[in-house]
Design a protein around this motif. Structure first.
Motif, short mmCIF file in Angstrom:
data_model
loop_
_atom_site.label_atom_id
_atom_site.label_comp_id
_atom_site.label_asym_id
_atom_site.label_seq_id
_atom_site.Cartn_x
_atom_site.Cartn_y
_atom_site.Cartn_z
N ARG A 4 0.84 -1.20 0.00
CA ARG A 4 0.00 0.00 0.00
C ARG A 4 0.87 1.25 0.00
O ARG A 4 1.90 1.32 0.67
N GLU A 5 0.45 2.26 -0.77
CA GLU A 5 1.18 3.52 -0.80
C GLU A 5 1.17 4.15 0.59
O GLU A 5 0.28 3.91 1.39
N GLU A 6 2.18 4.98 0.85
CA GLU A 6 2.28 5.66 2.14
C GLU A 6 2.64 7.12 1.95
O GLU A 6 3.26 7.51 0.95
N TRP A 7 2.25 7.91 2.93
CA TRP A 7 2.67 9.32 2.97
C TRP A 7 4.17 9.37 3.22
O TRP A 7 4.72 8.53 3.92
N GLY A 8 4.81 10.40 2.68
CA GLY A 8 6.24 10.54 2.88
C GLY A 8 6.59 11.12 4.23
O GLY A 8 7.70 10.95 4.73
N SER A 9 5.63 11.83 4.85
CA SER A 9 5.89 12.47 6.15
C SER A 9 4.58 12.74 6.85
O SER A 9 3.51 12.77 6.23
N ARG A 10 4.66 12.94 8.16
CA ARG A 10 3.47 13.27 8.93
C ARG A 10 2.91 14.63 8.48
O ARG A 10 1.69 14.81 8.38
N GLY A 63 -8.30 6.13 13.12
CA GLY A 63 -7.97 4.84 13.72
C GLY A 63 -8.41 3.67 12.86
O GLY A 63 -7.67 2.70 12.67
N VAL A 64 -9.64 3.76 12.31
CA VAL A 64 -10.16 2.69 11.45
C VAL A 64 -9.29 2.53 10.21
O VAL A 64 -8.89 1.43 9.83
N GLY A 65 -8.98 3.66 9.55
CA GLY A 65 -8.17 3.60 8.33
C GLY A 65 -6.79 3.05 8.60
O GLY A 65 -6.28 2.21 7.84
N HIS A 66 -6.17 3.48 9.69
CA HIS A 66 -4.80 3.05 9.98
C HIS A 66 -4.74 1.60 10.43
O HIS A 66 -3.88 0.83 9.98
N LYS A 67 -5.65 1.21 11.30
CA LYS A 67 -5.61 -0.17 11.83
C LYS A 67 -5.96 -1.20 10.76
O LYS A 67 -5.31 -2.25 10.66
N PHE A 68 -6.96 -0.91 9.93
CA PHE A 68 -7.44 -1.92 8.99
C PHE A 68 -6.90 -1.72 7.57
O PHE A 68 -7.24 -2.48 6.67
N LYS A 69 -6.06 -0.70 7.39
CA LYS A 69 -5.27 -0.53 6.17
C LYS A 69 -6.07 -0.75 4.88
O LYS A 69 -5.75 -1.61 4.07
N GLY A 70 -7.12 0.04 4.73
CA GLY A 70 -7.90 -0.11 3.51
C GLY A 70 -8.77 1.08 3.24
O GLY A 70 -8.96 1.95 4.11
N SER A 71 -9.28 1.16 2.03
CA SER A 71 -10.31 2.14 1.70
C SER A 71 -11.53 1.87 2.57
O SER A 71 -11.58 0.83 3.26
N TYR A 245 -3.08 5.30 4.44
CA TYR A 245 -1.77 5.46 3.82
C TYR A 245 -0.69 5.84 4.84
O TYR A 245 0.45 6.08 4.47
N LEU A 246 -1.05 5.91 6.12
CA LEU A 246 -0.08 6.22 7.16
C LEU A 246 0.85 5.04 7.40
O LEU A 246 0.43 3.88 7.31
#
Length: 493
Positions: A4-10, A63-71, A245-246
């Motif tokens: 999965r793509e990720e952000w380059g920075s916070r 939290g939902v997006g980060h924990k479950f890593k999905g759209s 994407y975090l």
């Protein structure tokens, strides 16, 4: 599906999230809502709503997006398989909004050009509706494509396409790092210029003078929760998508607070600027402020050109800056809205980003064309009203009820707390389970009551059934259909 793509920075993530939250409504809706609901006293329910609904939902969705890593569809599926349809419902709400939202960005882009030499003339109302939009005689009169709007729409879609085509880090993040500081600088300059105008204090007094009697009016509290809910991009599936994407070790709770307060700070900055220049126009023309102030299309494209005409100096420059601010605010929000669709179809159908961007952009552009017609403003007005009142709010209620009552919220809280600068307590679970659904439920009941006691905008009933109820219901139906499609064959979690 690959990594999965990720952000380059916070900072990149925060600027993108804030860019999504800061949209057209921050500039043209918040000042009016505050003015109508007690002025300075409105800040009390507004901040209460921010702390009991806005930021808690941001914490939840981050939290939902980060924990479950999905759209959104994939994240809800991983929480509860049967809940995937809710994610798709939110995706189609976003897609419907995208198709008309990008047209308003197009108007803003054209008005940047019109600002040079004040091409709208003295009668700004006639210029907008008769010359620029060439508005038709009624909702059932299509009026033909307005090609001067159409070709600018192509350019705007092209910009959005290339930002998203480049991906999360090289596209959205890089664009946000340029556009968000630029937007802040422009609005700061605009506000300072407004404060220096004669009559500015008159406008600020009207905006900020507290009417504490409004505090005891239920409508004021509903307006506060509505403003927070709509302005923070919650229940659009945007924040779930962006937080997915975090990186694994990413801060959550404080990021939600920063996003919420940054959005509110921009709203206050815009309100000060808007009411400063409204006060100036009132003093210059002798028109009472309540006859000048407004919201939405009328404020941005009729009242502000009138105000710019009256300025003692730098008329064209102020016009260019104001409409550039509208353009940037709209653009960053539009990018986030379409990314919701792109991420969802990438996850479901194992598509690459380039394919997903091409398909969603072409389909979105095709759907936008109807809003470039002579009847486009009618369609935009109806769809916007119903998709907000009976799409976003209802989807928000279902989301907080589903996650609050049928999923262990403690799981999200513990996940967030392990990663965050500071922990959140059980107060967060109380707001998600009780306070937020209660207030959103009251909003929905009032919306239904108003809808069934008077036809919205005095439009014909058949037009409201087709463009209003029909579009809002179609988002739910499409959500159920897409849930039924086979997909996620390569799902790894």
């Amino acid at each position: 599906m690959g990594k999965r793509e990720e952000w380059g920075s916070r900072a990149g993530f925060l600027l993108a999230a804030i860019g999504s939250a800061v949209g057209l409504g921050n500039i043209w809706r918040f000042p009016y809502v505050a003015y109508e609901n007690g002025g300075g006293a409105f800040l009390i329910p507004y901040f209460f709503a921010l702390l009991t609904a806005g930021i808690p939902i941001l914490i939840l969705e981050f939290g939902v997006g980060h924990k479950f890593k999905g759209s959104a569809p994939l994240a809800f599926r991983r929480i509860m398989k049967q809940a995937e349809w809710l994610g798709w419902w939110q995706v189609f709400i976003s897609f419907i909004i995208m198709m008309y939202y990008v047209v308003i960005i197009t108007w803003s882009a054209n008005y940047i050009w019109f600002s040079v030499g004040l091409k709208w003339g003295k009668d700004t109302n006639r210029f907008l509706f008769s010359e620029y939009l060439n508005i038709s005689d009624g909702v059932w009169s299509f009026g033909g494509i307005q090609w001067h709007i159409f070709f600018t729409l192509v350019a705007v879609w092209t910009i959005i396409f290339f930002i998203l085509y480049r991906g999360v880090k090289s596209g959205i993040e890089k664009a946000s790092k340029i556009l968000m500081p630029l937007l802040f600088i422009i609005m700061l300059f605009f506000t300072i210029r407004g404060l220096l105008l004669p009559g500015a204090v008159k406008g600020l007094n009207v905006l900020l003078t507290p009417d504490f009697s409004k505090i005891f009016d239920a409508d004021t509290w509903i307006a506060a929760y509505g403003q927070i809910f709509f302005s923070l991009s919650v229940a659009f599936a945007i924040m779930i998508t962006y937080s997915s994407y975090l990186p694994e070790k990413a801060e959550i709770n404080n990021s939600a607070f920063i996003t919420g307060f940054a959005n509110s700070g921009f709203e206050f900055l815009a309100a000060i600027g808007v009411f400063s220049v409204i006060g100036f126009m009132s003093q210059t023309t002798g028109t009472p402020i309540d006859k000048v102030v407004g919201q939405g299309v009328g404020l941005a494209f009729v009242v502000f050109p009138q105000i710019i005409n009256q300025l003692p100096a730098m008329n064209s420059l102020i016009g260019v800056l104001f409409f550039t601010a509208l353009f940037i605010a709209g653009l960053t929000s539009a990018v986030s809205i379409l990314e919701v669709v792109i991420a969802a179809i990438m996850d479901k159908f194992a598509l690459g980003r380039k394919q997903a961007v091409i398909y969603s952009s072409l389909l979105g552009f095709a759907g936008s064309i109807i809003y470039t017609s002579g009847g486009g403003l009618y369609y935009l007005d109806i769809v916007d009203h119903f998709i907000n009142a009976f799409g976003i709010v209802l989807a928000g209620i279902v989301e907080v009820l589903l996650l609050g009552w049928f999923f262990k919220l403690r799981t999200i809280r513990e996940h967030n707390n392990l990663l965050s600068d500071f922990p959140i307590g059980k107060w967060w679970e109380v707001t998600i389970r009780f306070i937020t659904p209660l207030l959103l439920g009251i909003m929905t009941i009032l919306n239904f009551y108003k809808e069934f006691t008077k036809l919205y905008g005095d439009y014909p009933l058949n037009s409201l059934l087709l463009f209003g109820w029909g579009i809002a219901i179609s988002a739910i139906v499409l959500g159920l259909i897409f849930k039924a499609f086979p997909g996620y064959q390569k799902e790894e979690y």
